[in-house]
Enzyme design. Structure first.
Site, short mmCIF file in Angstrom:
data_model
loop_
_atom_site.label_atom_id
_atom_site.label_comp_id
_atom_site.label_asym_id
_atom_site.label_seq_id
_atom_site.Cartn_x
_atom_site.Cartn_y
_atom_site.Cartn_z
N CYS A 105 0.86 -1.19 0.00
CA CYS A 105 0.00 0.00 0.00
C CYS A 105 0.89 1.22 0.00
O CYS A 105 1.92 1.24 0.67
CB CYS A 105 -0.89 -0.02 1.24
SG CYS A 105 -2.01 1.39 1.36
N GLU B 30 -9.09 -0.61 -2.85
CA GLU B 30 -9.46 0.82 -2.82
C GLU B 30 -10.75 1.05 -2.04
O GLU B 30 -10.84 2.01 -1.26
CB GLU B 30 -9.57 1.39 -4.24
CG GLU B 30 -8.32 1.26 -5.10
CD GLU B 30 -7.04 1.62 -4.38
OE1 GLU B 30 -7.06 2.53 -3.53
OE2 GLU B 30 -6.02 0.96 -4.63
N HIS C 181 -10.19 1.19 1.54
CA HIS C 181 -9.68 2.48 2.05
C HIS C 181 -10.82 3.45 2.39
O HIS C 181 -10.72 4.18 3.38
CB HIS C 181 -8.76 3.16 1.02
CG HIS C 181 -7.33 2.69 1.07
ND1 HIS C 181 -6.58 2.69 2.23
CD2 HIS C 181 -6.50 2.23 0.09
CE1 HIS C 181 -5.36 2.24 1.96
NE2 HIS C 181 -5.28 1.95 0.66
C1 N9Y Z 1 -1.73 1.49 -4.08
C2 N9Y Z 1 -1.50 -0.01 -4.22
C3 N9Y Z 1 -2.79 -0.71 -4.63
C4 N9Y Z 1 -2.64 -2.20 -4.98
C5 N9Y Z 1 -2.00 -3.06 -3.90
C6 N9Y Z 1 -2.54 -4.47 -4.12
C7 N9Y Z 1 -3.79 -4.33 -4.94
C8 N9Y Z 1 -3.98 -2.86 -5.22
C9 N9Y Z 1 -0.38 -0.21 -5.23
C10 N9Y Z 1 2.36 -0.72 -2.93
C11 N9Y Z 1 3.53 -0.94 -3.84
C12 N9Y Z 1 3.15 -1.55 -5.13
C13 N9Y Z 1 1.96 -0.87 -5.74
C14 N9Y Z 1 1.55 -1.65 -6.98
C15 N9Y Z 1 1.89 -1.55 -9.41
C16 N9Y Z 1 1.42 -2.81 -9.77
C17 N9Y Z 1 1.37 -3.15 -11.10
C18 N9Y Z 1 1.77 -2.27 -12.03
C19 N9Y Z 1 2.21 -1.02 -11.62
C20 N9Y Z 1 -3.85 2.13 -3.13
N1 N9Y Z 1 -2.57 1.80 -2.96
N2 N9Y Z 1 0.83 -0.71 -4.82
N3 N9Y Z 1 1.06 -1.06 -3.49
N4 N9Y Z 1 2.01 -1.09 -8.13
N5 N9Y Z 1 2.26 -0.69 -10.34
O1 N9Y Z 1 -2.10 1.70 -1.73
O2 N9Y Z 1 -0.57 0.09 -6.37
O3 N9Y Z 1 0.89 -2.64 -6.91
O4 N9Y Z 1 -4.65 2.16 -2.21
NI NI Z 2 -3.61 1.21 -0.40
#
Ligand code: N9Y
Ligand code: NI
Length: 187
Positions: A114, A158, A161
């Site tokens: 996250c 999401e 959250h």
């Molecule tokens: C952003 C989160 C949301 C995802 C986490 C798991 C399902 C939804 C987020 C932290 C680091 C990695 C990043 C990620 C990514 C993946 C594929 C392609 C490009 C929203 N958040 N991440 N979590 N990145 N980027 O906290 O995106 O998965 O609430």
């Molecule tokens: Ni998140």
């Protein structure tokens, strides 16, 4: 432009609040916020922009992560050939609501992270494998869509959250990688 300094971190009380519904019509400020949230995700996935502004790549963002307790989320999920292909889904959702879901659960092989959590929290995060949701887009138009697998998991992260729920709330405390046999693991 939204950058990492705008994103609040775990421990901040707003992340534990149930966010307020957005009253329609969507205000110009809310519309701008939604556009900025989606732009942040696009910027974060653009290697040059991400490097320049030290953005951590994200596929989703919820308004409470910006200390704005409103039921608004943005998702930008890239297609297979990153950058070249059309995104699988790229939109802002206002007042998103899961109206039905599969009995089948699913979780990501790598667990979840996250942008509001600056540490690794290992473990499976079981979620619904398929969901049907309703939401309003920034023009105020109503939508009803079905999603499965990865996009469904992102949306559930999401929507959590905006309900004050963090991904690690779903991890088995004693055995983080223990899940029921019928849970599908998505790679
Ligand atoms: C952003 C989160 C949301 C995802 C986490 C798991 C399902 C939804 C987020 C932290 C680091 C990695 C990043 C990620 C990514 C993946 C594929 C392609 C490009 C929203 N958040 N991440 N979590 N990145 N980027 O906290 O995106 O998965 O609430
Ligand atoms: Ni998140």
């Amino acid at each position: 432009m939204i950058t990492m300094k705008d994103i609040i971190k775990e421990g901040h009380p707003t992340l534990r609040m149930v966010a307020k519904e957005v009253t329609l019509p969507i205000s110009s400020e809310e519309k701008q916020l939604g556009e900025d949230m989606l732009q942040f995700l696009k910027n974060s996935q653009d290697p040059e922009i991400a490097e320049e502004y030290s953005l951590r790549a994200g596929v989703g963002l919820a308004a409470p992560q910006l200390d704005i307790s409103k039921r608004m989320i943005a998702v930008h999920i890239p297609g297979i050939e990153e950058g070249t292909d059309e995104p699988i889904i790229s939109t802002v959702m206002v007042n998103p609501k899961i109206i039905s879901h599969s009995v089948q659960s699913a979780c990501l092989t790598e667990g979840e992270g996250c942008l509001s959590v600056d540490r690794e929290v290992p473990g499976y995060v079981p979620r619904h494998s398929r969901i049907t949701l309703t939401y309003f887009d920034l023009t105020g138009e109503a939508h009803k869509i079905r999603l499965k697998n990865y996009p469904a998991i992102v949306i559930q992260h999401e929507i959590d959250h905006i309900n004050g729920i963090m991904f690690y709330d779903h991890i088995n405390q004693e055995q983080p990688f223990k899940i029921d046999d019928d849970v599908k693991i998505i790679s």
